[in-house]
Design an enzyme around this catalytic site. Structure first.
Site, PDB file in Angstrom:
ATOM      1  N   LEU A  44       0.820  -1.208   0.000  1.00 56.51           N
ATOM      2  CA  LEU A  44       0.000   0.000   0.000  1.00 56.51           C
ATOM      3  C   LEU A  44       0.858   1.263   0.000  1.00 56.51           C
ATOM      4  O   LEU A  44       2.031   1.235   0.380  1.00 56.51           O
ATOM      5  CB  LEU A  44      -0.905   0.012   1.240  1.00 56.51           C
ATOM      6  CG  LEU A  44      -2.046  -1.014   1.294  1.00 56.51           C
ATOM      7  CD1 LEU A  44      -2.654  -1.028   2.683  1.00 56.51           C
ATOM      8  CD2 LEU A  44      -3.108  -0.699   0.242  1.00 56.51           C
ATOM      9  N   SER A  45       0.248   2.364  -0.416  1.00 60.03           N
ATOM     10  CA  SER A  45       0.907   3.656  -0.296  1.00 60.03           C
ATOM     11  C   SER A  45       1.155   3.945   1.183  1.00 60.03           C
ATOM     12  O   SER A  45       0.258   3.785   2.018  1.00 60.03           O
ATOM     13  CB  SER A  45       0.001   4.755  -0.886  1.00 60.03           C
ATOM     14  OG  SER A  45       0.572   6.030  -0.719  1.00 60.03           O
ATOM     15  N   GLY A  46       2.375   4.320   1.523  1.00 59.42           N
ATOM     16  CA  GLY A  46       2.714   4.576   2.914  1.00 59.42           C
ATOM     17  C   GLY A  46       3.255   3.373   3.652  1.00 59.42           C
ATOM     18  O   GLY A  46       3.626   3.469   4.831  1.00 59.42           O
ATOM     19  N   LYS A  49       7.664   1.287   0.918  1.00 61.76           N
ATOM     20  CA  LYS A  49       8.345   0.655  -0.222  1.00 61.76           C
ATOM     21  C   LYS A  49       9.542   1.455  -0.710  1.00 61.76           C
ATOM     22  O   LYS A  49      10.638   0.904  -0.891  1.00 61.76           O
ATOM     23  CB  LYS A  49       7.358   0.456  -1.382  1.00 61.76           C
ATOM     24  CG  LYS A  49       6.180  -0.444  -1.077  1.00 61.76           C
ATOM     25  CD  LYS A  49       5.289  -0.645  -2.282  1.00 61.76           C
ATOM     26  CE  LYS A  49       4.703   0.659  -2.800  1.00 61.76           C
ATOM     27  NZ  LYS A  49       3.861   1.367  -1.787  1.00 61.76           N
ATOM     28  N   SER A 117       1.424  -1.883  -7.385  1.00 58.22           N
ATOM     29  CA  SER A 117       0.999  -3.063  -8.165  1.00 58.22           C
ATOM     30  C   SER A 117      -0.091  -3.841  -7.425  1.00 58.22           C
ATOM     31  O   SER A 117       0.153  -4.959  -6.971  1.00 58.22           O
ATOM     32  CB  SER A 117       2.187  -3.966  -8.507  1.00 58.22           C
ATOM     33  OG  SER A 117       3.124  -4.068  -7.466  1.00 58.22           O
TER      34      SER A 117
END
Length: 217
Positions: A44-46, A49, A117
């Protein structure tokens, strides 16, 4: 009979082409003394990554390996700036990135890709393009509640207010990997611990090893 002869010629040409490609890849592996892989970070965003990708890059470079990082935001601001966030555009975003990553791997580099992704089909497409033996899927696992707390850009807040459509985790589903090669719990570990753990997992996979020559019949 003539048909069979032409077919045999085509088969021999294909074998020689594949073998020549194999020789070129292994020559580059020998020159850079590393086993090129694509390390594909999904989450997820945050989730962390990008931070992990950059930390891993430093760890790998300290060992003397050659790397390249592809970040989702950077790619979208450049070569993929013509794409939106529909399922079709997201799939195309992953396809283009995987094709580029494959070119770098073919030249002997270790590539780190940091992309949400969100769909399994997208990650499977990337694996298919790059090659299963050269693809390492890393699930950066972090609950959405924690990701929202880390959201310095306020993207989750905007998504919940309806200002951003199809935002992963809010307006668009994220399919969690069930069989990732490596899983990281960034809600429980520090970035330093996470990078060290990931490096221990990755190092045996990128270390150069001599391979036996193929026998062509």
């Amino acid at each position: 009979m003539q048909h069979e002869t032409e077919r045999e010629k085509l088969m021999k040409m294909r074998i020689l082409t594949d073998f020549n490609s194999y020789i070129r890849r292994n020559r580059k592996r020998f020159l850079v003394r590393q086993d090129p892989k694509v390390i594909w970070l999904t989450g997820l965003s945050g989730a962390g990554k990008t931070t992990i990708a950059l930390a891993l890059e430093k760890e790998i470079q300290r060992k003397g390996y050659f790397t390249k990082v592809f970040d989702g935001d950077v790619i979208r601001n450049g070569i993929n700036k013509d794409l939106g966030f529909s399922d079709a555009d997201r799939m195309e975003n992953i396809r283009r990135t995987a094709e580029i990553a494959r070119l770098f791997v073919d030249h002997g580099l270790i590539v780190i890709c940091s992309f949400i992704s969100p769909q399994k089909a997208m990650r499977d497409l990337a694996r298919e393009i790059i090659g299963n033996e050269r693809f390492i899927e890393v699930f950066v696992n972090c609950p959405i509640e924690v990701c929202e707390q880390r959201d310095v850009k306020g993207l989750y807040k905007k998504a919940r207010l309806g200002e951003i459509k199809d935002f992963t985790g809010i307006g668009s589903n994220y399919e969690m990997p069930k069989h990732a090669d490596i899983e990281l719990r960034t809600d429980l570990w520090t970035i330093k611990k996470t990078a060290k753990y990931l490096m221990r997992k990755i190092l045996p996979l990128i270390r150069y090893q001599k391979r036996k020559w193929l026998t062509i019949i």
